[in-house]
Design a protein around this motif. Structure first.
Motif, PDB file in Angstrom:
ATOM      1  N   LEU A 195     -82.557  -6.558 -55.553  1.00 27.29           N
ATOM      2  CA  LEU A 195     -81.757  -7.260 -56.569  1.00 27.29           C
ATOM      3  C   LEU A 195     -82.136  -6.829 -57.971  1.00 27.29           C
ATOM      4  O   LEU A 195     -83.245  -6.431 -58.232  1.00 27.29           O
ATOM      5  CB  LEU A 195     -81.930  -8.771 -56.410  1.00 27.29           C
TER       6      LEU A 195
ATOM      7  N   SER B 216     -85.555  -9.606 -52.602  1.00 31.32           N
ATOM      8  CA  SER B 216     -85.825  -9.513 -54.045  1.00 31.32           C
ATOM      9  C   SER B 216     -86.020  -8.058 -54.488  1.00 31.32           C
ATOM     10  O   SER B 216     -85.772  -7.725 -55.645  1.00 31.32           O
ATOM     11  CB  SER B 216     -87.052 -10.349 -54.418  1.00 31.32           C
TER      12      SER B 216
ATOM     13  N   CYS C  27     -86.854 -13.190 -47.946  1.00 26.27           N
ATOM     14  CA  CYS C  27     -86.578 -13.353 -49.379  1.00 26.27           C
ATOM     15  C   CYS C  27     -87.367 -12.353 -50.223  1.00 26.27           C
ATOM     16  O   CYS C  27     -86.849 -11.841 -51.221  1.00 26.27           O
ATOM     17  CB  CYS C  27     -86.882 -14.784 -49.805  1.00 26.27           C
TER      18      CYS C  27
ATOM     19  N   ILE D   8     -84.300 -16.674 -58.654  1.00 25.07           N
ATOM     20  CA  ILE D   8     -82.973 -16.110 -58.923  1.00 25.07           C
ATOM     21  C   ILE D   8     -81.939 -16.470 -57.851  1.00 25.07           C
ATOM     22  O   ILE D   8     -80.758 -16.180 -58.005  1.00 25.07           O
ATOM     23  CB  ILE D   8     -83.036 -14.580 -59.067  1.00 25.07           C
ATOM     24  N   GLY D   9     -82.415 -17.072 -56.777  1.00 31.05           N
ATOM     25  CA  GLY D   9     -81.489 -17.412 -55.705  1.00 31.05           C
ATOM     26  C   GLY D   9     -82.230 -17.973 -54.512  1.00 31.05           C
ATOM     27  O   GLY D   9     -83.399 -18.371 -54.617  1.00 31.05           O
TER      28      GLY D   9
ATOM     29  N   LEU E 247     -75.601 -22.555 -59.014  1.00 32.50           N
ATOM     30  CA  LEU E 247     -75.713 -21.484 -58.025  1.00 32.50           C
ATOM     31  C   LEU E 247     -74.319 -21.049 -57.606  1.00 32.50           C
ATOM     32  O   LEU E 247     -73.394 -21.868 -57.543  1.00 32.50           O
ATOM     33  CB  LEU E 247     -76.465 -21.982 -56.791  1.00 32.50           C
TER      34      LEU E 247
ATOM     35  N   PHE F  32     -77.003 -17.503 -55.452  1.00 30.99           N
ATOM     36  CA  PHE F  32     -77.715 -16.909 -56.578  1.00 30.99           C
ATOM     37  C   PHE F  32     -77.387 -17.649 -57.865  1.00 30.99           C
ATOM     38  O   PHE F  32     -76.284 -18.192 -58.012  1.00 30.99           O
ATOM     39  CB  PHE F  32     -77.344 -15.427 -56.722  1.00 30.99           C
ATOM     40  N   LYS F  33     -78.349 -17.630 -58.776  1.00 30.82           N
ATOM     41  CA  LYS F  33     -78.132 -18.225 -60.095  1.00 30.82           C
ATOM     42  C   LYS F  33     -76.901 -17.567 -60.711  1.00 30.82           C
ATOM     43  O   LYS F  33     -76.760 -16.338 -60.683  1.00 30.82           O
ATOM     44  CB  LYS F  33     -79.367 -18.016 -60.979  1.00 30.82           C
TER      45      LYS F  33
END
Length: 151
Positions: free
Chosen positions: A151, A148, A144, A119-120, A54, A46-47
């Motif tokens: 998150l 999301s 994914c 974001i990742g 990351l 993740f960012k």
């Protein structure tokens, strides 16, 4: 096991109100690694706040030294900049590759978007050369998209 057969299990994990986010992510990694023979390392990056890097999140597989990956470095770092799926059939032919293990032969990285922002990502290593298909990409895009939502 077919990839499609795992979708209900992913949905069950995502909707489980008793689990923390990191536990859900770990459980997803575990289901993928245990049920797809050529998924040998499965993890999330993740960012890291406002930094252009990351940070490793939950994963299943051999330990890695790559806890922080700068944007642009390796496959994961490239996906952080390109916002696009990256499938590497043979890592030995990829110039900007960060070797996690000499046993890794292929890698697939799919970005995770939240409100249009990358974001990742989910990162999967395989000990098999060229195992990933369009079906893997589509399935991991589904994963994914589900991730999301939590998150």
């Amino acid at each position: 096991m077919k990839l499609e057969d795992l979708k209900p299990q992913i949905n069950t994990i995502i909707s489980d109100g008793t689990l923390a986010v990191d536990q859900k992510l770990y459980n997803i990694c575990k289901i993928l690694e245990e049920n797809i023979s050529y998924y040998d390392w499965v993890g999330f990056y993740f960012k890291n706040g406002d930094k252009n890097e990351l940070k490793l999140g939950p994963y299943v597989g051999e330990p890695t030294d790559h806890v922080i990956i700068p944007f642009g470095k390796g496959i994961c770092g490239q996906v952080a900049l390109s916002n696009q799926n990256f499938v590497v059939p043979d890592v030995t032919l990829q110039e900007n590759y960060i070797a996690c293990s000499i046993t890794v032969k292929a890698e697939i990285v799919i970005p995770i978007f939240k409100n249009g922002e990358n974001i990742g990502q989910i990162d999967i290593d395989s000990k098999t050369i060229d195992p990933f298909t369009e079906s893997d990409e589509q399935f991991l895009e589904f994963v994914c998209e589900k991730v999301s939502q939590i998150l």
